[in-house]
Design a protein around this motif. Structure first.
Motif, PDB file in Angstrom:
ATOM      1  N   PHE A 109     -30.209  17.438 -47.538  1.00 30.33           N
ATOM      2  CA  PHE A 109     -28.883  17.362 -46.927  1.00 30.33           C
ATOM      3  C   PHE A 109     -28.845  16.190 -45.946  1.00 30.33           C
ATOM      4  O   PHE A 109     -29.863  15.849 -45.338  1.00 30.33           O
ATOM      5  N   HIS A 162     -21.970  24.288 -46.228  1.00 34.52           N
ATOM      6  CA  HIS A 162     -21.736  22.841 -46.339  1.00 34.52           C
ATOM      7  C   HIS A 162     -20.625  22.564 -47.351  1.00 34.52           C
ATOM      8  O   HIS A 162     -19.711  21.771 -47.093  1.00 34.52           O
ATOM      9  N   SER A 166     -16.805  21.160 -46.804  1.00 33.12           N
ATOM     10  CA  SER A 166     -16.424  19.967 -47.565  1.00 33.12           C
ATOM     11  C   SER A 166     -15.075  20.149 -48.250  1.00 33.12           C
ATOM     12  O   SER A 166     -14.357  19.176 -48.488  1.00 33.12           O
ATOM     13  N   ILE A 201     -26.749  19.200 -39.220  1.00 36.78           N
ATOM     14  CA  ILE A 201     -25.820  19.332 -40.344  1.00 36.78           C
ATOM     15  C   ILE A 201     -24.456  19.814 -39.874  1.00 36.78           C
ATOM     16  O   ILE A 201     -23.420  19.322 -40.321  1.00 36.78           O
ATOM     17  N   LEU A 215     -18.318  19.845 -39.979  1.00 39.15           N
ATOM     18  CA  LEU A 215     -19.330  19.220 -40.823  1.00 39.15           C
ATOM     19  C   LEU A 215     -19.654  17.878 -40.182  1.00 39.15           C
ATOM     20  O   LEU A 215     -18.844  16.951 -40.200  1.00 39.15           O
TER      21      LEU A 215
END
Length: 307
Positions: A109, A162, A166, A201, A215
């Motif tokens: 990631f 994640h 997104s 992250i 994010l």
């Protein structure tokens, strides 16, 4: 202000096809292709749906969605071309442009630490190993078993969160709303602890008494790296609010938006490590760059091994 509100509504309407695509991806992440309509209504703004999406959007796509009960939306047809997480684009770029091996990139990631963040030698090696750790990706449905595979189970939860972020218009969402999808996404972990455990992250703001997760890779200097028309329309409203050009009831309607966007502008890459989100293995400060990708970790580890 009225013109800006209409501009946002128009942007939402014009982006309907892309929004429906994201909604289908959310349903594909769920264990049985269905999600609670109330949970979706709670994230309608983040997803880019209009308030009345149940009546204005869903009926336009009978081949994609069906309401199987008063409160459940079911995916009718699964599109395999959508079954790829957004992070895969970054992995492909790392693999192609930096000549990294598939072993280094397949499950990695993007990691961007705040300015002054220091990773001790032992912790860097742990992070490097974690980046290589295989996990069941969001659109894979082979069964999720936590027993005996805690690290992989938690890494899958990172992958799902994640991807979830997104798919949001502004790549952020209140943490409380994520909890409505934990069971549907088979990520029954403490979401807040998961966020705090991975500060490279995710970023969590607690301004205004609301915990909001961002994010981290999606923002630079408080703005989206890849803005979209809906985000731009909301940003314009924010600028108007901050400039104080209006003092009407309409300003109150976007006050929450102003606070949330202001958090992103002032905090997201401010370079501070204040608060309780910095976990112990990443304690400390130094003068190095706030970002670190797969190749950076390789170089840093090699340099330290030579010391």
């Amino acid at each position: 202000m009225k013109d800006l509100i209409e501009k946002e509504a128009m942007a939402v309407s014009e982006a309907e096809v892309a929004t429906v695509r994201r909604l289908k991806k959310l349903l594909m992440i769920s264990t049985d292709g269905s999600l609670n309509l109330h949970a979706l209504w709670l994230i309608r703004k983040e997803l880019g749906l209009p308030d009345d999406f149940r009546n204005s959007v869903l009926p336009n796509y009978p081949g994609d969605f069906t309401i199987v009960s008063p409160d459940t939306l079911q995916l009718v047809s699964k599109d395999e071309s959508l079954a790829e997480a957004e992070v895969e684009k970054w992995r492909a770029k790392e693999y192609a442009e930096k000549w990294l091996s598939e072993f280094e990139t397949k499950y990695a990631f993007p990691v961007h630490f705040p300015t002054g963040f220091k990773i001790e030698k032992g912790s860097r090696e742990k992070l490097k190993n974690w980046q290589r750790l295989p996990y069941l990706k969001p659109y894979e449905k082979k069964g999720v078993n936590r027993v005996g595979n805690v690290e992989r189970f938690e890494k899958r939860a990172v992958g799902v969160l994640h991807e979830f972020l997104s798919l949001m218009v502004e790549k952020m969402i209140p943490v409380e709303r994520v909890s409505h999808f934990r069971r549907d996404f088979s990520m029954e972990v403490n979401v807040r602890e998961l966020i705090l455990k991975h500060p490279g992250i995710f970023y969590m703001s607690t301004k205004g008494g609301t915990q909001t997760v961002f994010l981290r890779e999606a923002y630079r200097r408080g703005c989206l790296v890849e803005p979209n028309p809906v985000y731009e329309a909301r940003r314009n409203m924010l600028e108007l609010v901050l400039l104080g050009r209006r003092n009407t009831n309409s300003v109150g309607c976007v006050q929450e938006l102003a606070e949330r966007c202001n958090e992103g502008s002032n905090e997201l890459f401010a370079g501070t490590c204040d608060g309780d989100w910095a976990v112990s293995i990443f304690e400390g400060r130094d003068e190095r760059s706030p970002t670190a990708d797969v190749s950076d970790m390789e170089v840093q580890s090699d340099e330290e091994d030579q010391d």
